[in-house]
Design a protein around this motif. Structure first.
Motif, PDB file in Angstrom:
ATOM      1  N   ILE A   6       0.997  -1.426   0.119  1.00 46.51           N
ATOM      2  CA  ILE A   6      -0.042  -0.059  -0.005  1.00 46.51           C
ATOM      3  C   ILE A   6       0.846   1.312  -0.138  1.00 46.51           C
ATOM      4  CG2 ILE A   6      -1.841   1.336   1.079  1.00 46.51           C
ATOM      5  CD1 ILE A   6      -2.685  -1.505   2.402  1.00 46.51           C
ATOM      6  N   VAL A  63      -7.909  -5.290   1.386  1.00 49.49           N
ATOM      7  CA  VAL A  63      -6.992  -5.631   2.648  1.00 49.49           C
ATOM      8  C   VAL A  63      -7.689  -6.907   3.666  1.00 49.49           C
ATOM      9  CG1 VAL A  63      -6.174  -3.532   2.867  1.00 49.49           C
ATOM     10  CG2 VAL A  63      -8.367  -3.916   4.170  1.00 49.49           C
ATOM     11  N   ILE A  69       0.297  -7.272   4.552  1.00 50.13           N
ATOM     12  CA  ILE A  69       0.001  -5.895   4.155  1.00 50.13           C
ATOM     13  C   ILE A  69       1.479  -5.251   4.602  1.00 50.13           C
ATOM     14  CG2 ILE A  69      -1.184  -3.698   4.553  1.00 50.13           C
ATOM     15  CD1 ILE A  69      -3.663  -5.294   5.301  1.00 50.13           C
ATOM     16  N   ILE A  93      -7.375  -1.240   7.237  1.00 46.82           N
ATOM     17  CA  ILE A  93      -5.945  -1.594   7.074  1.00 46.82           C
ATOM     18  C   ILE A  93      -5.584  -2.324   8.426  1.00 46.82           C
ATOM     19  CG2 ILE A  93      -3.687  -1.402   7.025  1.00 46.82           C
ATOM     20  CD1 ILE A  93      -4.595   0.939   4.661  1.00 46.82           C
ATOM     21  N   SER A  96      -7.880  -5.349   9.360  1.00 44.42           N
ATOM     22  CA  SER A  96      -7.437  -6.711   8.601  1.00 44.42           C
ATOM     23  C   SER A  96      -6.989  -7.725   9.194  1.00 44.42           C
ATOM     24  CB  SER A  96      -6.837  -6.183   7.670  1.00 44.42           C
ATOM     25  OG  SER A  96      -6.383  -7.289   6.650  1.00 44.42           O
ATOM     26  N   LYS A 100       0.739  -7.225   9.454  1.00 44.54           N
ATOM     27  CA  LYS A 100       1.127  -5.890   8.821  1.00 44.54           C
ATOM     28  C   LYS A 100       2.597  -5.736   9.227  1.00 44.54           C
ATOM     29  CE  LYS A 100      -3.283  -4.766  10.444  1.00 44.54           C
ATOM     30  NZ  LYS A 100      -3.755  -6.180  10.525  1.00 44.54           N
TER      31      LYS A 100
END
Length: 136
Positions: A6, A63, A69, A93, A96, A100
């Motif tokens: 992203i 997402v 991510i 986000i 999700s 991450k």
């Protein structure tokens, strides 16, 4: 495994991440470029992402469908990237279930205590890729 990268604004960070992911990870890894604007998405696609989508709805929709991510810490901060990252995007986000991997760049007034601020962006990307590799 599906990885969402992203980015927004000029797309340079996302482009660098996608290029490094393509060099370091197996070819069957699916990389999805999610840009807050068309320029960012375009740069990530040119760098080797399998698919790309742009804007709030695309980010919110996708997402929840990826395993990882990756982006700067600003992707979980509402109105970061000069307002390109909307509160709805940041919420989606952050909520999700995907893992991450966030780069601690301080462009949105968030200081990560313990993060080494002296490291240049390429070193931060290398560290992020190593974190992703450790997940296999």
């Amino acid at each position: 495994m599906r990885i969402a990268v992203i980015d927004g604004q000029g797309g340079g960070i996302g482009k660098a991440i996608v290029e490094k992911l393509r060099r370091e990870l197996p070819e069957d890894m699916e990389i999805i470029a999610l840009g807050t604007n068309a320029l960012a998405t375009s740069f990530m696609l040119k760098a080797g992402a399998n698919e790309g989508a742009t804007g709030e709805n695309a980010i919110v929709f996708n997402v929840g469908k990826v395993d990882i991510i990756i982006g700067t810490v600003g992707i979980i901060a509402a109105n970061s990237m000069l307002g390109e990252l909307t509160p709805l995007m940041a919420k989606a986000i952050a909520e999700s279930p995907a893992r991450k991997i966030l780069l601690p760049l301080n462009r949105c007034n968030i200081d990560i205590v313990g993060a080494d601020k002296s490291q240049p962006l390429p070193h931060l990307i290398d560290s992020a890729i190593q974190n992703i590799k450790a997940l296999f």
